[in-house]
Design a protein around this motif. Structure first.
Motif, PDB file in Angstrom:
ATOM      1  N   GLU A  37      -9.639   9.841   2.618  1.00  0.00           N
ATOM      2  CA  GLU A  37     -10.715   8.967   2.167  1.00  0.00           C
ATOM      3  C   GLU A  37     -11.058   7.845   3.124  1.00  0.00           C
ATOM      4  O   GLU A  37     -12.193   7.381   3.144  1.00  0.00           O
ATOM      5  CB  GLU A  37     -10.339   8.382   0.805  1.00  0.00           C
ATOM      6  N   CYS A  38     -10.066   7.384   3.920  1.00  0.00           N
ATOM      7  CA  CYS A  38     -10.324   6.232   4.785  1.00  0.00           C
ATOM      8  C   CYS A  38      -9.261   6.135   5.874  1.00  0.00           C
ATOM      9  O   CYS A  38      -8.238   6.803   5.813  1.00  0.00           O
ATOM     10  CB  CYS A  38     -10.343   4.937   3.969  1.00  0.00           C
ATOM     11  N   THR A  39      -9.536   5.296   6.844  1.00  0.00           N
ATOM     12  CA  THR A  39      -8.526   4.953   7.837  1.00  0.00           C
ATOM     13  C   THR A  39      -7.590   3.936   7.194  1.00  0.00           C
ATOM     14  O   THR A  39      -8.047   2.909   6.680  1.00  0.00           O
ATOM     15  CB  THR A  39      -9.182   4.337   9.088  1.00  0.00           C
ATOM     16  N   LEU A  40      -6.311   4.248   7.203  1.00  0.00           N
ATOM     17  CA  LEU A  40      -5.346   3.373   6.540  1.00  0.00           C
ATOM     18  C   LEU A  40      -5.109   2.108   7.351  1.00  0.00           C
ATOM     19  O   LEU A  40      -5.061   2.127   8.573  1.00  0.00           O
ATOM     20  CB  LEU A  40      -4.022   4.111   6.342  1.00  0.00           C
ATOM     21  N   LYS A  41      -4.946   1.017   6.627  1.00  0.00           N
ATOM     22  CA  LYS A  41      -4.667  -0.275   7.242  1.00  0.00           C
ATOM     23  C   LYS A  41      -3.270  -0.718   6.829  1.00  0.00           C
ATOM     24  O   LYS A  41      -2.700  -0.227   5.855  1.00  0.00           O
ATOM     25  CB  LYS A  41      -5.714  -1.292   6.804  1.00  0.00           C
ATOM     26  N   ASP A  42      -2.722  -1.665   7.576  1.00  0.00           N
ATOM     27  CA  ASP A  42      -1.370  -2.148   7.312  1.00  0.00           C
ATOM     28  C   ASP A  42      -1.174  -2.586   5.868  1.00  0.00           C
ATOM     29  O   ASP A  42      -0.124  -2.318   5.271  1.00  0.00           O
ATOM     30  CB  ASP A  42      -1.012  -3.310   8.242  1.00  0.00           C
ATOM     31  N   ASP A  43      -2.170  -3.250   5.284  1.00  0.00           N
ATOM     32  CA  ASP A  43      -2.017  -3.744   3.914  1.00  0.00           C
ATOM     33  C   ASP A  43      -1.992  -2.620   2.881  1.00  0.00           C
ATOM     34  O   ASP A  43      -1.602  -2.828   1.734  1.00  0.00           O
ATOM     35  CB  ASP A  43      -3.071  -4.788   3.567  1.00  0.00           C
ATOM     36  N   GLN A  44      -2.385  -1.397   3.265  1.00  0.00           N
ATOM     37  CA  GLN A  44      -2.276  -0.239   2.386  1.00  0.00           C
ATOM     38  C   GLN A  44      -0.936   0.468   2.571  1.00  0.00           C
ATOM     39  O   GLN A  44      -0.404   1.061   1.637  1.00  0.00           O
ATOM     40  CB  GLN A  44      -3.414   0.751   2.667  1.00  0.00           C
ATOM     41  N   ILE A  45      -0.408   0.414   3.779  1.00  0.00           N
ATOM     42  CA  ILE A  45       0.835   1.111   4.104  1.00  0.00           C
ATOM     43  C   ILE A  45       2.059   0.286   3.716  1.00  0.00           C
ATOM     44  O   ILE A  45       3.034   0.829   3.197  1.00  0.00           O
ATOM     45  CB  ILE A  45       0.875   1.462   5.610  1.00  0.00           C
ATOM     46  N   LYS A  46       2.031  -1.013   3.946  1.00  0.00           N
ATOM     47  CA  LYS A  46       3.204  -1.866   3.747  1.00  0.00           C
ATOM     48  C   LYS A  46       3.782  -1.789   2.333  1.00  0.00           C
ATOM     49  O   LYS A  46       4.999  -1.669   2.171  1.00  0.00           O
ATOM     50  CB  LYS A  46       2.867  -3.318   4.127  1.00  0.00           C
ATOM     51  N   PRO A  47       2.957  -1.834   1.265  1.00  0.00           N
ATOM     52  CA  PRO A  47       3.540  -1.733  -0.086  1.00  0.00           C
ATOM     53  C   PRO A  47       4.249  -0.390  -0.326  1.00  0.00           C
ATOM     54  O   PRO A  47       5.270  -0.333  -0.999  1.00  0.00           O
ATOM     55  CB  PRO A  47       2.348  -1.892  -1.027  1.00  0.00           C
ATOM     56  N   VAL A  48       3.700   0.679   0.228  1.00  0.00           N
ATOM     57  CA  VAL A  48       4.317   1.995   0.078  1.00  0.00           C
ATOM     58  C   VAL A  48       5.633   2.037   0.851  1.00  0.00           C
ATOM     59  O   VAL A  48       6.655   2.509   0.347  1.00  0.00           O
ATOM     60  CB  VAL A  48       3.356   3.114   0.545  1.00  0.00           C
ATOM     61  N   GLU A  49       5.615   1.517   2.073  1.00  0.00           N
ATOM     62  CA  GLU A  49       6.837   1.455   2.877  1.00  0.00           C
ATOM     63  C   GLU A  49       7.909   0.629   2.156  1.00  0.00           C
ATOM     64  O   GLU A  49       9.074   1.035   2.100  1.00  0.00           O
ATOM     65  CB  GLU A  49       6.522   0.843   4.232  1.00  0.00           C
ATOM     66  N   ASN A  50       7.529  -0.503   1.589  1.00  0.00           N
ATOM     67  CA  ASN A  50       8.480  -1.336   0.848  1.00  0.00           C
ATOM     68  C   ASN A  50       9.044  -0.608  -0.371  1.00  0.00           C
ATOM     69  O   ASN A  50      10.237  -0.708  -0.668  1.00  0.00           O
ATOM     70  CB  ASN A  50       7.842  -2.655   0.428  1.00  0.00           C
ATOM     71  N   ALA A  51       8.210   0.144  -1.069  1.00  0.00           N
ATOM     72  CA  ALA A  51       8.664   0.907  -2.239  1.00  0.00           C
ATOM     73  C   ALA A  51       9.660   1.985  -1.819  1.00  0.00           C
ATOM     74  O   ALA A  51      10.670   2.211  -2.500  1.00  0.00           O
ATOM     75  CB  ALA A  51       7.478   1.531  -2.968  1.00  0.00           C
ATOM     76  N   ILE A  52       9.401   2.634  -0.697  1.00  0.00           N
ATOM     77  CA  ILE A  52      10.321   3.661  -0.181  1.00  0.00           C
ATOM     78  C   ILE A  52      11.652   3.023   0.189  1.00  0.00           C
ATOM     79  O   ILE A  52      12.722   3.525  -0.183  1.00  0.00           O
ATOM     80  CB  ILE A  52       9.696   4.398   1.025  1.00  0.00           C
ATOM     81  N   LEU A  53      11.605   1.900   0.923  1.00  0.00           N
ATOM     82  CA  LEU A  53      12.835   1.214   1.315  1.00  0.00           C
ATOM     83  C   LEU A  53      13.624   0.738   0.091  1.00  0.00           C
ATOM     84  O   LEU A  53      14.852   0.868   0.044  1.00  0.00           O
ATOM     85  CB  LEU A  53      12.519   0.039   2.239  1.00  0.00           C
ATOM     86  N   ASN A  54      12.931   0.200  -0.907  1.00  0.00           N
ATOM     87  CA  ASN A  54      13.599  -0.250  -2.133  1.00  0.00           C
ATOM     88  C   ASN A  54      14.254   0.910  -2.873  1.00  0.00           C
ATOM     89  O   ASN A  54      15.369   0.781  -3.389  1.00  0.00           O
ATOM     90  CB  ASN A  54      12.627  -0.985  -3.047  1.00  0.00           C
ATOM     91  N   ALA A  55      13.588   2.060  -2.939  1.00  0.00           N
ATOM     92  CA  ALA A  55      14.155   3.236  -3.604  1.00  0.00           C
ATOM     93  C   ALA A  55      15.377   3.749  -2.844  1.00  0.00           C
ATOM     94  O   ALA A  55      16.384   4.124  -3.461  1.00  0.00           O
ATOM     95  CB  ALA A  55      13.098   4.337  -3.735  1.00  0.00           C
TER      96      ALA A  55
END
Length: 66
Positions: A37-55
């Motif tokens: 749908e779009c070119t991903l930006k840091d503010d879209q990736i960072k929450p997902v990365e944080n969720a992965i690290l937390n899990a």
């Protein structure tokens, strides 16, 4: 939990040795993020990365080395 922008996950290195405490491993993991749908930006990736690290921390006691 599934994150819609994660398209591939690959462990590409595992280290066990003298610089780690006994019973510990160091894993290098490559995560590919993508969207049709779009070119991903840091503010879209960072929450997902944080969720992965937390899990990973919650389930395995894993943490990000720096």
């Amino acid at each position: 939990e599934s994150h819609g922008i994660v398209s591939n996950v690959q462990i590409f290195d595992v280290y066990e040795g003298e610089f780690l405490p006994e019973g510990m491993k160091s894993l290098a993991i490559k995560i590919r993020y993508s969207s049709l749908e779009c070119t991903l930006k840091d503010d879209q990736i960072k929450p997902v990365e944080n969720a992965i690290l937390n899990a990973l921390n919650k389930n395995f006691g894993a943490y990000l080395r720096s």
